[in-house]
Each structure stands twice: as C-alpha cells, then as structure tokens.
Design an enzyme around this catalytic site. Structure first.
Site, short mmCIF file in Angstrom:
data_model
loop_
_atom_site.label_atom_id
_atom_site.label_comp_id
_atom_site.label_asym_id
_atom_site.label_seq_id
_atom_site.Cartn_x
_atom_site.Cartn_y
_atom_site.Cartn_z
N LYS A 1 -35.64 0.69 -9.49
CA LYS A 1 -34.26 0.23 -9.23
C LYS A 1 -34.27 -0.59 -7.94
O LYS A 1 -35.30 -1.06 -7.50
CB LYS A 1 -33.32 1.44 -9.15
CG LYS A 1 -33.21 2.19 -10.48
CD LYS A 1 -32.55 1.34 -11.54
CE LYS A 1 -32.45 2.05 -12.87
NZ LYS A 1 -31.99 1.17 -13.94
N GLY B 1 -30.17 -7.12 -10.24
CA GLY B 1 -31.06 -7.08 -11.40
C GLY B 1 -30.31 -7.38 -12.69
O GLY B 1 -30.84 -8.02 -13.59
N LYS C 1 -19.12 -2.48 -12.65
CA LYS C 1 -20.05 -3.59 -12.36
C LYS C 1 -20.64 -4.14 -13.66
O LYS C 1 -20.66 -5.35 -13.87
CB LYS C 1 -21.16 -3.08 -11.42
CG LYS C 1 -22.15 -4.14 -11.00
CD LYS C 1 -22.78 -3.80 -9.66
CE LYS C 1 -23.79 -2.68 -9.72
NZ LYS C 1 -25.04 -3.06 -10.37
N ARG D 1 -26.82 2.22 -3.41
CA ARG D 1 -26.58 3.61 -3.79
C ARG D 1 -27.27 4.59 -2.85
O ARG D 1 -26.84 5.73 -2.69
CB ARG D 1 -26.99 3.84 -5.25
CG ARG D 1 -26.19 2.97 -6.21
CD ARG D 1 -26.21 3.48 -7.63
NE ARG D 1 -25.96 2.40 -8.57
CZ ARG D 1 -24.76 1.86 -8.83
NH1 ARG D 1 -23.70 2.32 -8.23
NH2 ARG D 1 -24.64 0.88 -9.69
N ARG E 1 -36.03 4.94 -5.92
CA ARG E 1 -35.00 5.93 -5.56
C ARG E 1 -35.53 7.36 -5.53
O ARG E 1 -34.88 8.23 -4.94
CB ARG E 1 -33.80 5.81 -6.52
CG ARG E 1 -33.02 4.55 -6.25
CD ARG E 1 -31.82 4.39 -7.16
NE ARG E 1 -31.03 3.24 -6.73
CZ ARG E 1 -30.13 2.63 -7.48
NH1 ARG E 1 -29.89 3.04 -8.72
NH2 ARG E 1 -29.45 1.61 -7.00
N ASP F 1 -27.91 5.54 -12.86
CA ASP F 1 -27.63 5.10 -11.49
C ASP F 1 -27.06 6.22 -10.62
O ASP F 1 -26.85 6.02 -9.42
CB ASP F 1 -26.61 3.95 -11.51
CG ASP F 1 -27.21 2.68 -12.11
OD1 ASP F 1 -28.43 2.48 -12.00
OD2 ASP F 1 -26.44 1.88 -12.69
N SER G 1 -33.47 0.62 -21.59
CA SER G 1 -32.87 -0.30 -20.63
C SER G 1 -31.78 -1.13 -21.28
O SER G 1 -32.04 -1.95 -22.17
CB SER G 1 -33.93 -1.24 -20.04
OG SER G 1 -33.30 -2.30 -19.37
N GLN H 1 -30.27 -3.43 -19.76
CA GLN H 1 -30.46 -4.81 -19.32
C GLN H 1 -31.38 -5.56 -20.29
O GLN H 1 -31.11 -6.72 -20.63
CB GLN H 1 -31.04 -4.85 -17.90
CG GLN H 1 -30.03 -4.36 -16.87
CD GLN H 1 -30.58 -4.37 -15.46
OE1 GLN H 1 -31.74 -4.69 -15.24
NE2 GLN H 1 -29.74 -4.01 -14.50
N ARG I 1 -20.60 -8.80 -17.61
CA ARG I 1 -20.53 -9.24 -19.01
C ARG I 1 -19.24 -10.02 -19.27
O ARG I 1 -19.23 -10.98 -20.06
CB ARG I 1 -20.65 -8.03 -19.93
CG ARG I 1 -22.08 -7.44 -19.92
CD ARG I 1 -22.08 -5.98 -20.36
NE ARG I 1 -23.42 -5.43 -20.57
CZ ARG I 1 -24.21 -4.95 -19.60
NH1 ARG I 1 -23.81 -4.98 -18.33
NH2 ARG I 1 -25.41 -4.45 -19.88
C1 S3P Z 1 -27.22 -1.96 -16.14
C2 S3P Z 1 -28.23 -1.22 -16.71
C3 S3P Z 1 -29.05 -0.26 -15.95
C4 S3P Z 1 -28.40 0.10 -14.62
C5 S3P Z 1 -27.87 -1.10 -13.89
C6 S3P Z 1 -26.83 -1.82 -14.72
C7 S3P Z 1 -26.46 -2.90 -16.99
O1 S3P Z 1 -30.30 -0.85 -15.68
O2 S3P Z 1 -29.32 0.79 -13.80
O3 S3P Z 1 -27.28 -0.71 -12.65
O4 S3P Z 1 -25.37 -3.36 -16.57
O5 S3P Z 1 -26.93 -3.18 -18.10
P1 S3P Z 1 -31.56 -0.71 -16.69
O6 S3P Z 1 -31.25 -1.49 -17.90
O7 S3P Z 1 -32.71 -1.29 -15.92
O8 S3P Z 1 -31.68 0.76 -16.94
#
Ligand code: S3P
Length: 453
Positions: free
Chosen positions: A356, A100, A27, A405, A360, A329, A177, A179, A32
C-alpha cells in the site's frame, strides 16, 4: 503533495468525544465518478466529491486528456466528457501524486485509447508495483516503457502507449485487487467485443455499479464462489448526476477514536456501507464495539447509514481472512483498536498491506511498539496482545512514510496514550481526509503541531 518541511501532529483527548460529524465523500467512488463522467457524452454533475489530493490528481489527468471539469462555489462538480474513445493526447506527464487508484485505473483507460501518457508519482507511489496492471493491459495491446536506465521496469515513472482497437481478454485476477479489476474493465470500455474479469475473491464493486449506472453493458455472474464480470465495448456512456456517499474508510478513524476514549458517544453521519467495504464495522462489532446503524438509506445507489458509536470494552479477535478485501484499507486503525482490546488478536492474510502507500504491516508494528503496544510481526500480518483498555505509554514520534492512514491511525492512537504521540508529518492526510484534524477537534480532541521536526 507539497515538499514543504514535515509538519508534525499531536492529538490528545482530555474528555470524552461527543457530537455529530459528517465524513467526506468516498475516495474510490469519487475517482470513478470523475473518470466515467469524463468519458460520457454531455454534462455530468457530482455532489459530495472528495476534494482530497488523490481525487484532484484524477481530475487534473482527465482535464489533461480533454474533459472540462469545473467546481462551483457550493461544492458541486460539473464534467463535460469527451466520449469513450475520445480521450486526447496529454501535453505533459500525468502527475499522480500519492494515488495508486488514479494511476492504475487511468492506465486502464489509456490502454485502449490513441494516447501516449507518462505517469509519474511521489516517492511512495514510485515504489508501488505496477506489474499487476502491466500484465493484463499488455495482453490487451498496451505498451509500457520505463525511463531509460530505470532499475525497475514495473514502477513509475512509466510511459503507456494505448492500442486502438485494443484486444478483448478474459483475465483471472491473481491478487484480490479492485484496482486491477477496474483497470481491465475500464480498458474494456473502448475495446470491441467482450472483456471479462474473473474474480476469485470479491473486492469493492463500485466500478461495476457505476459503469452500469452510466449505461455500459456489464454483467456479473456468480459461479462456484467466483464473480465473472463481462463488459461489452465499445460502450457509449450517458451523463449522470452522482451523489457520492461518505467514505467508510475515513469514518473508521473517528469511529475507533470514540471506541477507545472512555465515555465517548458520537454519531458519524453519511457512512457508505457497501457490503464490499464494510468489513471493519462487522469486525469491530464482533469485538464488542457498541456501533448502531441509524437511518439506513440509499445514496447514489449505495447503502448508507449514520453510525452511533459509544466507547466500548473491546475483546481481541482473529478475523477470517475472507473479510480482508472488504476492509483492506482499515487494518491500520483496526490494529490500534486491537492494541487496546482485552486479549490477543491474530490478524493474518494481510500480505497486500505490504504494497500500500507504505508497508503497513512493518510501519504499524514499528509505531505500535514505539508507543508501548505488544506486537509481533509475521509475514502476512500482526499478532497483538491488547492492554484490556489500559492506556498505552505513547510519547514516541512515529514515522508516517507518506501514508495518510498511518498518520491518522497514530493520531487516533494518541488519544488513548498517557503521553501524546507525535506523528512526524500530517501532510499525507490531505490525500484522503483534508478535514480530519478539524473534525477530530469538533468531537473534542485537542490538536497541537508537536515539536518541529
Ligand atoms: C481501491 C482499491 C484498493 C484500496 C485502495 C482503493 C479502489 O486497492 O486499497 O485504497 O478504489 O479500487 P487494491 O486494488 O490494490 O486492493
């Protein structure tokens, strides 16, 4: 995600799980691949893209901002990008569904483009904290506006107005993070000068690998345990051919299923094992799991293997919190393994799990207790006393709270219960693992839709 009535799900196993399965594309890498292809000049091709709802939300958003994205009948995707700096003004709000990753990374892209975009999402996403990207992206010059009268100015819906030229920053991540890291690096793509992210704890590095693969000038230095990632804007990205490896997070579900159903012996093919993602397999092996990595190879620049998994007697564990980012995750499914292990597991340092797709920690504690597991919830994790391989009672209905999940974790737990568990809604599974139910059936699990809600 559909607003149809909830569709319950029950899985059960009346015999060992056997066979070979292939997990869908990763994913994180799929998101990306679409974003960077949409910013390259020319035609990129992507194979093995995850066709889950989250990734399709990213595709729709990139189309709305000018990219041409098409899928051929054999499942290959072709993307004609607009070039860094070339994103167009979307004509409607960008609906991020449950995702997210789409939201936070795209906010990064919009932040340094001449675009005003409104981001909306489902009930789960609309509760998740956006302050963590608002803070650095505002420093770069983006402006964030909540809806008039909104109770919280840091949750969706949010309008983002990008700034051109944006201001390069040096940003130390206050939370581990990927993200947030990626949002800043993507904003840096169209920002003149060097944008720098300092990462005290390493998180998944797919953005760094792929940005380099597309030709961006990006360096990573390691100093005193920290990673300093610098990207030079304004970058020019060259189109690529990307092969997306299988998702190690998705693979966790059939892997744990095989570990807890006695006599099972399966192979999960094509599992990405990037070290920033593979913590689950390290921890399961330390618990005594019989998992062998076969045919180790590189796919699209990422390490990949087929995982041979045999049912195992597991022991409780207390993982070092440093492993958390590499399996952030995977804790819901690890909790299931711990509930069936011999002895106590102490799983701490997991505060990020509370923000999340659902909380969770709380949701897993509640569901595991409902199916007969001995679980204590603490602020930053769970303490679980396992059954030592005895089946759990099961029988209960568990609430998934729009969290894929959680749904898959309890569908797997059900395989090791005396009475099947009813997962209240299977629809969220489509966000990341649309073939989960047929795959589990292919391994020998039986599926019924359960009682109507
Ligand atoms: C992700 C980063 C993680 C992960 C999410 C995917 C990503 O989140 O939990 O499912 O693709 O960069 P966080 O950056 O909030 O930890």
């Amino acid at each position: 995600m559909s607003h149809a009535p909830a569709q319950p799900l029950r899985l059960s196993a009346h015999r060992p799980l056997t066979g070979r399965v292939t997990v869908p594309g990763d994913k994180s890498i799929s998101h990306r691949a679409l974003m960077l292809s949409a910013l390259a000049v020319g035609e990129s091709r992507v194979e093995g893209l995850l066709e889950g709802e989250d990734v399709l939300a990213t595709a729709a958003a990139m189309r709305a901002m000018g990219a041409t994205i098409a899928r051929s009948e054999d499942g290959r995707w072709t993307i004609h990008g607009v070039g860094v700096g070339g994103l167009l003004q979307p004509q409607a709000a960008l609906d991020m569904g449950n995702s997210g990753t789409s939201t936070r990374l795209l906010m990064g892209l919009v932040a340094s483009h001449a675009v005003i975009a409104t981001f909306t999402g489902d009930a789960s996403l609309s509760k998740r904290p956006m302050g963590r990207v608002i803070e650095p992206l505002s420093k770069m010059g983006a402006a964030f506006t909540a809806s008039p009268g909104a109770k919280n100015s840091q949750t969706l819906p949010l309008m983002v107005r990008g700034l051109v030229p944006a201001v390069p920053i040096e940003y130390r991540l206050p939370v581990a993070s990927a993200q947030v890291k990626s949002a800043v690096l993507l904003a840096g793509l169209n920002t003149p000068g060097i944008t720098r992210v300092i990462e005290p704890v390493p998180t998944r590095d797919h953005s760094e690998r792929m940005l380099r693969g597309f030709g961006a000038e990006l360096t990573v230095e390691e100093a005193g345990g920290e990673r300093i990632i610098s990207i030079t804007g304004e970058a020019e990205l060259k189109p690529q051919h990307i092969v997306v490896p299988g998702d190690p997070s998705s693979a966790g579900f059939p892997v744990v299923a095989a570990l807890i159903v006695p006599g099972s012996d399966i192979v999960v093919e094509n599992v990405g094992l990037n070290p920033t993602r593979a913590g689950l397999y390290q921890v399961l092996r330390a618990m005594g799991a019989d998992i062998t990595f076969e045919k180790e190879r590189l796919v699209g620049g990422e390490p990949v293997a087929d995982l041979r998994v045999k049912a195992s007697t597991l022991s409780g564990i207390e993982p070092d919190p440093s492993v958390v980012p590499s399996m952030v995750d995977e804790f819901p499914i690890l909790f299931v393994a711990c509930a069936l292990a011999q002895g106590r597991s102490v799983l701490r340092g997991l505060e990020e799990l509370r923000v999340k797709e659902s909380d969770r920690i709380a949701v897993m504690a509640e569901g595991l207790r409902a199916i007969g597991a001995a679980v204590e919830e603490v602020e930053d994790g769970l303490i679980i006393d396992g059954t030592g391989g005895e089946r759990l009672a099961g029988g209960a209905t568990v609430a998934t709270h729009l969290d894929h999940r959680i749904a898959m974790s309890f569908a797997v737990a059900s395989l090791a219960c005396r009475a099947p568990v009813t997962v209240d809604d299977r629809a969220p599974i489509a966000t990341s693992f649309p073939i989960f139910i047929p795959m589990m059936e292919g391994l020998g699990a039986e599926h019924s839709e359960g009682a109507t809600a």
